[in-house]
Design a protein around this motif. Structure first.
Motif, PDB file in Angstrom:
ATOM      1  N   ASN A  24      -4.264   6.507   1.940  1.00  0.00           N
ATOM      2  CA  ASN A  24      -5.158   5.516   1.338  1.00  0.00           C
ATOM      3  C   ASN A  24      -6.103   6.177   0.334  1.00  0.00           C
ATOM      4  O   ASN A  24      -6.404   5.604  -0.722  1.00  0.00           O
ATOM      5  CB  ASN A  24      -5.951   4.793   2.419  1.00  0.00           C
ATOM      6  N   PRO A  27       0.841  -1.201   0.000  1.00  0.00           N
ATOM      7  CA  PRO A  27       0.000   0.000   0.000  1.00  0.00           C
ATOM      8  C   PRO A  27       0.872   1.245   0.000  1.00  0.00           C
ATOM      9  O   PRO A  27       2.021   1.222   0.467  1.00  0.00           O
ATOM     10  CB  PRO A  27      -0.784  -0.134   1.316  1.00  0.00           C
ATOM     11  N   LEU A  28       0.341   2.339  -0.513  1.00  0.00           N
ATOM     12  CA  LEU A  28       1.113   3.578  -0.603  1.00  0.00           C
ATOM     13  C   LEU A  28       1.595   4.028   0.777  1.00  0.00           C
ATOM     14  O   LEU A  28       2.722   4.499   0.926  1.00  0.00           O
ATOM     15  CB  LEU A  28       0.260   4.671  -1.255  1.00  0.00           C
ATOM     16  N   GLU A  51       4.902   8.958  -7.001  1.00  0.00           N
ATOM     17  CA  GLU A  51       4.159   8.593  -8.205  1.00  0.00           C
ATOM     18  C   GLU A  51       4.702   9.275  -9.452  1.00  0.00           C
ATOM     19  O   GLU A  51       4.428   8.850 -10.581  1.00  0.00           O
ATOM     20  CB  GLU A  51       2.685   8.968  -8.032  1.00  0.00           C
ATOM     21  N   TYR A 100      -5.063   7.692  -7.407  1.00  0.00           N
ATOM     22  CA  TYR A 100      -4.063   7.324  -8.410  1.00  0.00           C
ATOM     23  C   TYR A 100      -4.438   6.028  -9.146  1.00  0.00           C
ATOM     24  O   TYR A 100      -3.947   5.771 -10.253  1.00  0.00           O
ATOM     25  CB  TYR A 100      -2.693   7.157  -7.759  1.00  0.00           C
ATOM     26  N   SER A 101      -5.268   5.222  -8.536  1.00  0.00           N
ATOM     27  CA  SER A 101      -5.621   3.941  -9.166  1.00  0.00           C
ATOM     28  C   SER A 101      -6.756   4.066 -10.173  1.00  0.00           C
ATOM     29  O   SER A 101      -7.064   3.109 -10.894  1.00  0.00           O
ATOM     30  CB  SER A 101      -6.022   2.936  -8.081  1.00  0.00           C
ATOM     31  N   ALA A 143       3.752  11.707  -1.712  1.00  0.00           N
ATOM     32  CA  ALA A 143       3.024  10.778  -2.567  1.00  0.00           C
ATOM     33  C   ALA A 143       3.180  11.173  -4.033  1.00  0.00           C
ATOM     34  O   ALA A 143       3.396  10.315  -4.912  1.00  0.00           O
ATOM     35  CB  ALA A 143       1.552  10.745  -2.173  1.00  0.00           C
ATOM     36  N   GLU A 194      -4.081   6.917  -2.729  1.00  0.00           N
ATOM     37  CA  GLU A 194      -3.862   5.694  -3.510  1.00  0.00           C
ATOM     38  C   GLU A 194      -5.074   5.374  -4.374  1.00  0.00           C
ATOM     39  O   GLU A 194      -4.942   4.954  -5.535  1.00  0.00           O
ATOM     40  CB  GLU A 194      -3.556   4.538  -2.561  1.00  0.00           C
ATOM     41  N   THR A 195      -6.259   5.592  -3.825  1.00  0.00           N
ATOM     42  CA  THR A 195      -7.488   5.373  -4.605  1.00  0.00           C
ATOM     43  C   THR A 195      -7.540   6.317  -5.806  1.00  0.00           C
ATOM     44  O   THR A 195      -7.875   5.904  -6.923  1.00  0.00           O
ATOM     45  CB  THR A 195      -8.721   5.590  -3.715  1.00  0.00           C
TER      46      THR A 195
END
Length: 438
Positions: free
Chosen positions: A212, A19-20, A185, A218-219, A181, A215-216
């Motif tokens: 978190n 996880p990030l 990335e 970026y996904s 972050a 991360e969502t």
């Protein structure tokens, strides 16, 4: 002897699958954000690391503020073996194995830092089990808790540990996490400036939650930077940290009470809303408001208690959310009412005197005499019926013969109690005049 607990539990996880929040976990104490008061050169942790010697400690702070990270980095900084257990998943057998391993390593000159996450979840007997190993140096204990240690941990354990308080991450600290972050990335977050601020606000001081959310973002394929409204549809807001039987609950009800007492209706509404939004039971809030009406407003405004009881009836009748407006009305009434704790102080003084004086008999003239024997021994004799006296006031002495009259209640110079004070002064004058004429 093989270690039961890996010193780096996620070292086997491929970096790409991490996880990030784990990928960005700081590698040095100075990289921990928001806790410089502890990790800086003048902080408690900074000083211990500089000296090369750690004391056992309890890290107390909200979720997502770096407790686990700091514990890991402490072990690295002073060259200690690191093992971690969670009080949620571990029991006495796990602790015994951990302590046995630590003793084996101590024999070859390696000290162990034992990190216990959620240490407050161990019961009192389990907490006592740490004491001999902390005292003899078998382990340096680092416990992490989101709960007030003074409520949740044994006094004996607390006396052997330093309690270090971690701060909720502020805006600047959370912004630094976003920048890390983005650097990791290699691209900016797909949000506009206002949405970036909204993203920070929704984290509510929790760095792990923020990462978190990032991360969502970026996904997902996002072609244009999101606005705050678009962001709110895509991501959920972090639920406020609030346990109804723990410190957050008591902190907010204390803040509400003090804001009411300080006649600040705006702050009182804020703390009331905080509790309602977090899911507090409205009837609990109403009970506290009713108590406040007597304790802090009292007879300065006798309608305060009436308003609170009416709010309770309205809430019983309407339920949530409609009935919550009645709670708001009662809160505003209390905050804007004149304040007096005269009744509260009078209760305390009267109870203290009642305990001190024991079982003194009231004077016989004010006692009922339902039997012939009681009349014969003087019960009720020479009682002055106040309604038959001038001004419906006899000025009689109602205190036990062994006591001088006491003064428990002194009205405040505010609100309705101004009138009460005038009335009491009037009766005192009549009482003195009539006793002087006897």
């Amino acid at each position: 002897m093989a270690d039961l607990f890996a010193s780096e539990p996620d070292s086997a996880t491929p970096e790409a699958a991490q996880p990030l929040a784990e990928h960005l976990r700081p590698r040095r104490l100075e990289d921990v954000v928001g806790q410089e008061h502890l990790t800086g050169a003048d902080g408690a942790i900074g000083r211990m690391v500089a000296a090369g010697r750690l004391a056992s400690m309890i890290l107390w702070g909200p979720p997502g503020t770096g407790k686990t990270t700091i514990a890991r980095l402490l072990a690295d900084a002073v060259g200690l073996r690191f093992i971690a257990i969670s009080a949620v998943f571990s029991g006495v057998a796990d602790l015994k194995k951990a302590f046995a391993e630590a003793r084996e390593h101590a024999r070859i000159g390696t000290q162990t830092l034992l990190f216990v996450d959620e240490i407050h979840r161990f019961n009192r007997a389990q907490q006592d089990g740490f004491l001999p190993y902390v005292e003899d140096g078998t382990v340096v204990l680092v416990g992490a808790t989101t709960e007030n240690p003074s409520f949740e941990l044994n006094a004996a354990l607390l006396s052997r540990c330093q309690v270090l308080i971690l701060n909720r991450l502020d805006r600047d600290a959370l912004e630094r996490l976003l920048e890390r972050a983005e650097a990791a990335e290699g691209r900016a977050l797909p949000v506009d400036a206002d949405a970036r601020e909204a993203l920070i606000a929704t984290a509510d001081g929790d760095g792990r939650f923020l990462l978190n959310q990032v991360e969502t973002l970026y996904s997902i394929r996002i072609d244009q930077p999101l606005t705050p409204a678009e962001l709110s549809k895509l991501l959920h807001r972090r639920v406020a940290v609030y346990d109804k039987d723990r410190e957050g609950h008591y902190n907010l009800i204390s803040a509400l009470h003090k804001s009411l007492r300080g006649s600040d209706p705006q702050a009182a509404l804020y703390y009331l809303a905080r509790m309602l939004v977090a899911g507090e039971e409205p009837l609990y809030l109403l009970r506290r408001l009713v108590r406040f009406a007597s304790e802090d407003v009292g007879l300065a405004d006798p309608q305060a208690l009436v308003q609170c009881l009416a709010a309770k009836d309205a809430y019983d009748f309407l339920g949530s959310p409609e009935g919550e407006l009645a709670i708001v009305q009662a809160t505003l009434y209390l905050a804007t009412a004149p304040k007096s704790n005269a009744a509260y102080k009078a209760e305390k003084a009267a109870k203290r005197t009642a305990r001190d004086t024991g079982s003194l008999m009231p004077p016989k003239n004010i006692l009922n005499a339902p039997t012939k024997l009681m009349k014969t021994i003087g019960y009720g004799r020479d009682y002055d019926y106040d309604h038959d006296a001038p001004d419906a006031f006899s000025g009689d002495d109602y205190w036990p013969e062994e006591m001088v009259p006491q003064g428990f209640y002194t009205p405040s110079p505010r609100g309705f109690e101004v009138k009460i004070a005038e009335r009491l002064a009037y009766w005192d004058r009549l009482r003195k005049e009539r006793r002087a004429g006897e």
